[in-house]
Design an enzyme around this catalytic site. Structure first.
Site, PDB file in Angstrom:
ATOM      1  N   HIS A  74       0.823  -1.210   0.000  1.00  0.00           N
ATOM      2  CA  HIS A  74       0.000   0.000   0.000  1.00  0.00           C
ATOM      3  C   HIS A  74       0.858   1.262   0.000  1.00  0.00           C
ATOM      4  CE1 HIS A  74       0.284   1.131   4.354  1.00  0.00           C
ATOM      5  NE2 HIS A  74       0.363  -0.170   4.566  1.00  0.00           N
ATOM      6  N   ASP A 106       6.084   2.544   6.650  1.00  0.00           N
ATOM      7  CA  ASP A 106       4.863   1.758   6.506  1.00  0.00           C
ATOM      8  C   ASP A 106       3.994   2.471   5.467  1.00  0.00           C
ATOM      9  OD1 ASP A 106       2.492   0.363   6.740  1.00  0.00           O
ATOM     10  OD2 ASP A 106       2.057   1.046   8.773  1.00  0.00           O
ATOM     11  N   GLU A 147      -5.157   1.600   2.482  1.00  0.00           N
ATOM     12  CA  GLU A 147      -5.013   0.432   3.349  1.00  0.00           C
ATOM     13  C   GLU A 147      -5.113   0.830   4.811  1.00  0.00           C
ATOM     14  OE1 GLU A 147      -3.078  -2.589   5.868  1.00  0.00           O
ATOM     15  OE2 GLU A 147      -2.525  -0.485   5.604  1.00  0.00           O
ATOM     16  N   GLU A 148      -4.665   2.029   5.147  1.00  0.00           N
ATOM     17  CA  GLU A 148      -4.697   2.462   6.543  1.00  0.00           C
ATOM     18  C   GLU A 148      -6.120   2.722   7.044  1.00  0.00           C
ATOM     19  OE1 GLU A 148      -2.336   2.124   8.395  1.00  0.00           O
ATOM     20  OE2 GLU A 148      -0.474   2.332   7.270  1.00  0.00           O
ATOM     21  N   ASP A 164       3.683  -5.983   3.478  1.00  0.00           N
ATOM     22  CA  ASP A 164       3.413  -4.916   4.443  1.00  0.00           C
ATOM     23  C   ASP A 164       4.497  -4.937   5.515  1.00  0.00           C
ATOM     24  OD1 ASP A 164       2.021  -2.870   5.947  1.00  0.00           O
ATOM     25  OD2 ASP A 164       0.142  -3.607   5.103  1.00  0.00           O
ATOM     26  N   HIS A 221       3.748   3.710  12.814  1.00  0.00           N
ATOM     27  CA  HIS A 221       2.843   4.870  12.811  1.00  0.00           C
ATOM     28  C   HIS A 221       3.359   6.022  13.664  1.00  0.00           C
ATOM     29  CE1 HIS A 221      -0.977   2.476  11.430  1.00  0.00           C
ATOM     30  NE2 HIS A 221       0.086   2.290  10.652  1.00  0.00           N
TER      31      HIS A 221
END
Length: 344
Positions: free
Chosen positions: A65, A174, A207-208, A231, A316
């Site tokens: 993603h 990410d 995707e998040e 991922d 994150h």
């Protein structure tokens, strides 16, 4: 381009969920030498190794993603502060005092304000998201007029940097490190004169967010027989005892889950062992929390699906950390699987 420069370029692109377009355009340019029909549409990047798909061969979809976590401006206060809401899961403990960039009419810088202790509720150590605001230096909403609007995207103001021992840190690793692994794998596969399958590279959107919109669209369009979601997963740090965490530099984590195809996961492990590619095993009894959950239920009856995850510390946050070796190991494993695809 070195692996570091590749990851640095990708990690420094801006593309919060729903605003992936500019990041996707750059990724498409980087992928096109290996997937010449690569297109960028609605923030989604899709390309095919060796160009047009062969209808007589199965299709393997490799997906990572492109979106990242961030914020949207939700309000402008009378005294010139910006209220923000998070897009994706963000740990509020680390937000106080963070430098951010607001993508207004022109990029603008600010800091997330630090509330004095007497404004916190009782023993509360961490403010609620509703209490957080961004200080841009302006002293009124009128001064911000025409510069910032409700709905503008806000990002951590940081850039990807090299650490020691092949580690790098950045705010959007990410899943830009997964995108990097796809590009490296695409380069390897483009050099193969013939493959036993069609290989579709997908850089998915949103995707998040829980809907996994980009993976849904790609699955409906491509109808793959096989799919691998690339991922990140949690890497052990100094404070961890290693339970449910994975080692930086220990290779990608191959997923085992009720959602995933057991034979495909085993094939990935067998290929890693035969090619001397380090790997780890990640057990997720139910869903994986990745695009794999959607790819496994594609409209044609579901693709045989696997996950290959790159260990990452501090997910994150503005200071996510990965190992460049893990990105390279992941690319090697994806390439090895594509060369064997159809024999699972």
């Amino acid at each position: 381009m070195t692996t570091f420069s590749l990851i640095q370029t990708l990690a420094d692109l801006r593309g919060v969920s729903g605003r992936e377009h500019s990041a996707a355009k750059k990724v498409c340019e980087m992928l096109r030498p290996y997937a010449p029909d690569c297109i960028c549409k609605d923030g989604e990047v899709i390309g095919h190794i060796h160009g047009q798909k062969n209808p007589d061969r199965p299709t393997l979809l490799l997906c990572a993603h492109i979106d990242q976590v961030g914020f949207f401006v939700t309000d402008l206060t009378e005294d010139g502060f910006l209220r923000i809401g998070n897009v994706g899961g963000i740990d509020r403990r680390l937000l106080l005092g963070q430098a951010v960039q607001i993508m207004g009419t022109e990029p603008m810088y600010g800091v997330i304000s630090i509330l004095p202790p007497h404004l916190l509720h009782g023993e509360q150590a961490v403010p609620d998201m509703e209490q957080l605001c961004v200080d841009t230096g302006y002293s009124s909403a009128e001064a911000l007029k025409g510069k910032v609007r409700i709905g503008d995207a806000v990002y951590f103001d940081t850039c990807c940097k090299a650490l020691e021992a092949d580690r790098v840190t950045g705010a959007a690793l990410d899943d830009r490190c997964g995108i990097g692994a796809l590009i490296l794998a695409a380069k390897m596969l483009a050099e193969e004169p013939k493959l036993p399958c069609n290989v579709t590279i997908v850089c998915s959107t949103q995707e998040e967010r829980s809907g996994h919109r980009g993976a849904r669209m790609a699955a409906a369009l491509e109808q793959p027989e096989y799919a691998i979601a690339v991922d990140v997963t949690f890497a052990a740090s100094a404070a961890d005892n290693g339970t449910d965490c994975y080692q930086l530099g220990g290779g990608p984590a191959i997923g085992i889950s009720s959602v995933l195809d057991a034979a495909m996961s085993q094939k990935l492990m067998d290929l890693a062992e035969s090619a001397n590619i380090p790997y780890q095993v990640e057990v997720m009894p139910e869903s994986t929390g990745t695009d794999a959950d959607i790819l496994a239920i594609t409209p044609n009856g579901g693709a045989k699906t696997a996950t290959v995850s790159i260990p990452q510390r501090y997910m994150h946050t503005p200071v996510e950390v990965i190992s460049l070796k893990d990105v390279e190991y992941t690319a090697e494993l994806l390439s090895a699987f594509a060369k064997e695809c159809g024999r699972v």
